[in-house]
Every structure is written in structure tokens, then in C-alpha cells.
Design a protein around this motif. Structure first.
Motif, PDB file in Angstrom:
ATOM      1  N   SER A 177       8.290 -39.587  49.041  1.00  0.00           N
ATOM      2  CA  SER A 177       9.244 -39.932  50.089  1.00  0.00           C
ATOM      3  C   SER A 177       8.572 -39.944  51.451  1.00  0.00           C
ATOM      4  O   SER A 177       7.872 -39.029  51.831  1.00  0.00           O
ATOM      5  CB  SER A 177      10.383 -38.911  50.097  1.00  0.00           C
ATOM      6  OG  SER A 177      11.217 -39.135  51.207  1.00  0.00           O
TER       7      SER A 177
ATOM      8  N   GLY B 124      10.552 -40.812  54.145  1.00  0.00           N
ATOM      9  CA  GLY B 124      11.646 -40.736  55.097  1.00  0.00           C
ATOM     10  C   GLY B 124      12.002 -42.128  55.596  1.00  0.00           C
ATOM     11  O   GLY B 124      11.421 -43.120  55.196  1.00  0.00           O
ATOM     12  N   ASP B 125      12.972 -42.192  56.466  1.00  0.00           N
ATOM     13  CA  ASP B 125      13.388 -43.463  57.042  1.00  0.00           C
ATOM     14  C   ASP B 125      12.374 -43.875  58.098  1.00  0.00           C
ATOM     15  O   ASP B 125      12.116 -43.127  59.042  1.00  0.00           O
ATOM     16  CB  ASP B 125      14.774 -43.285  57.667  1.00  0.00           C
ATOM     17  CG  ASP B 125      15.682 -44.453  57.377  1.00  0.00           C
ATOM     18  OD1 ASP B 125      15.319 -45.290  56.528  1.00  0.00           O
ATOM     19  OD2 ASP B 125      16.751 -44.525  57.990  1.00  0.00           O
TER      20      ASP B 125
ATOM     21  N   ASN C 296       4.977 -44.622  63.091  1.00  0.00           N
ATOM     22  CA  ASN C 296       5.183 -43.747  61.934  1.00  0.00           C
ATOM     23  C   ASN C 296       3.883 -43.077  61.502  1.00  0.00           C
ATOM     24  O   ASN C 296       2.793 -43.571  61.768  1.00  0.00           O
ATOM     25  CB  ASN C 296       5.751 -44.559  60.766  1.00  0.00           C
ATOM     26  CG  ASN C 296       7.118 -45.115  61.081  1.00  0.00           C
ATOM     27  OD1 ASN C 296       8.087 -44.384  61.124  1.00  0.00           O
ATOM     28  ND2 ASN C 296       7.189 -46.411  61.335  1.00  0.00           N
TER      29      ASN C 296
ATOM     30  N   ALA D 244      12.058 -47.909  51.133  1.00  0.00           N
ATOM     31  CA  ALA D 244      13.475 -47.855  50.790  1.00  0.00           C
ATOM     32  C   ALA D 244      14.311 -48.683  51.773  1.00  0.00           C
ATOM     33  O   ALA D 244      15.240 -49.366  51.381  1.00  0.00           O
ATOM     34  CB  ALA D 244      13.952 -46.403  50.771  1.00  0.00           C
ATOM     35  N   ARG D 245      13.964 -48.629  53.032  1.00  0.00           N
ATOM     36  CA  ARG D 245      14.681 -49.419  54.040  1.00  0.00           C
ATOM     37  C   ARG D 245      14.028 -50.789  54.100  1.00  0.00           C
ATOM     38  O   ARG D 245      12.838 -50.910  54.327  1.00  0.00           O
ATOM     39  CB  ARG D 245      14.573 -48.693  55.382  1.00  0.00           C
ATOM     40  CG  ARG D 245      15.355 -49.339  56.479  1.00  0.00           C
ATOM     41  CD  ARG D 245      15.331 -48.437  57.689  1.00  0.00           C
ATOM     42  NE  ARG D 245      15.764 -49.145  58.865  1.00  0.00           N
ATOM     43  CZ  ARG D 245      15.613 -48.708  60.081  1.00  0.00           C
ATOM     44  NH1 ARG D 245      15.022 -47.552  60.284  1.00  0.00           N
ATOM     45  NH2 ARG D 245      16.040 -49.392  61.097  1.00  0.00           N
TER      46      ARG D 245
ATOM     47  N   ALA E 263      14.119 -53.669  59.707  1.00  0.00           N
ATOM     48  CA  ALA E 263      14.243 -52.830  60.900  1.00  0.00           C
ATOM     49  C   ALA E 263      14.323 -53.737  62.121  1.00  0.00           C
ATOM     50  O   ALA E 263      13.461 -54.587  62.316  1.00  0.00           O
ATOM     51  CB  ALA E 263      13.049 -51.884  61.027  1.00  0.00           C
TER      52      ALA E 263
END
Length: 166
Positions: free
Chosen positions: A28, A30-31, A64, A141-142, A145
Motif C-alpha cells: 500500500s 496510500g492515496d 510523493n 488504486a486511484r 488526479a
């Protein structure tokens, strides 16, 4: 013996569930925070009576702590508060963690939009712009943007040196 088998089965299922949770946590990211997209250059490619095409160089920054794989973007370029050009790109690029990449995209505008900007430029002498659109993410996952950036620059006047312009 059945009790021991039930306990062993419960322990195995618990270990498998814990392993799965650890694997998911490790994978993961995260977003993701939206990329920072800025216009760094604009050049006229071709100009026809009804449509003009520009090459726009965009610098994409990744705030990020992981690589950001992009597989396309859309954009609108507003100049002096008016829609000026629009375009899209399906270029794939991976922006390194806390890094930048530059891509070139093609934008098109209409004769009406160009004439309107020339008229405003003659009145104002500077250009304010707003670049906004959507970056499409690959393997996260997203899936998309939104991004937006703004700026202002002044064209050089007669006899003005490059360091004197704002």
C-alpha cells in the motif's frame, strides 16, 4: 485429536490472515498526492486559418514518497482569464519519487481565441495563465488526479533586456 486439528486450523488461518494484512500494508502506498504540473515553454507548431497548434513543454513534479506512473493527461490552458488552448497526451512517463520529468504535449486553439488574446496582450502587456486538467495514473488504486497551476509573465518591450522583465 479433533480439538488439536481445530486449533491448528485456526492458527493456520490466523497466520495466513496476518500474512495477507502485512503483504497488503507493504504494497500500500496510500492515496497519492496530485502531481504538480507547470508550463515551462510554448512554441507555435503550425498556424492555419481556423486552428493553431502549439507545442507545450510541461514539467511534472512528484511530491510523493514513491514513483508516480502516469499514462496520460488532459489539460486546458486559460490565458488572461479566457480559455485559450486545450489538449491531451497518452505519453507514459514515470515521475520518480520526489522528482520531476518534462514532457511535450500538443495543444490546439481557434483563430477566435488567438485574436482575442492578441487584443488583450496589446492592452495589458503581460499574460497570466492557468493550466488545469487531469493526470491519469497507472498501477495505483486511484486512477486519476486533478492538477492546476498559475503564473504571470510579461513580454519584453522594445530595448528591454531579459533581466528587466518580470
Amino acid at each position: 485429536m479433533t480439538v488439536w486439528r481445530a486449533i491448528a486450523g485456526a492458527c493456520a488461518r490466523g497466520a495466513a490472515a496476518a500474512g495477507l494484512l502485512l503483504a497488503l500494508a507493504a504494497c500500500s502506498t496510500g492515496d497519492p498526492v496530485a502531481p504538480q504540473v507547470r508550463m515551462v515553454d510554448l512554441r507555435l507548431l503550425e498556424g492555419g486559418v481556423f486552428e493553431q497548434r502549439f507545442q507545450i513543454d510541461l514539467r511534472i513534479g512528484n511530491p510523493n514518497d514513491f514513483d508516480l506512473p502516469l499514462d496520460g493527461l488532459t489539460f486546458d490552458l486559460d490565458v488572461n482569464g479566457e480559455n485559450f488552448a486545450r489538449g491531451f497526451s497518452n505519453e507514459r512517463v514515470t515521475v520518480p519519487r520526489l522528482g520531476e520529468e518534462t514532457i511535450s504535449v500538443v495543444a490546439s486553439t481557434t483563430l477566435l481565441d488567438l485574436v482575442q488574446q492578441m487584443r488583450l496582450l496589446a492592452q495589458r502587456g503581460d499574460l497570466s495563465y492557468r493550466l488545469h486538467g487531469t493526470a491519469y495514473l497507472n498501477s495505483l488504486a486511484r486512477r486519476s488526479a486533478p492538477y492546476e497551476s498559475e503564473g504571470t509573465f510579461r513580454l519584453l518591450g522594445p530595448g528591454e533586456a531579459p533581466g528587466e522583465a518580470i
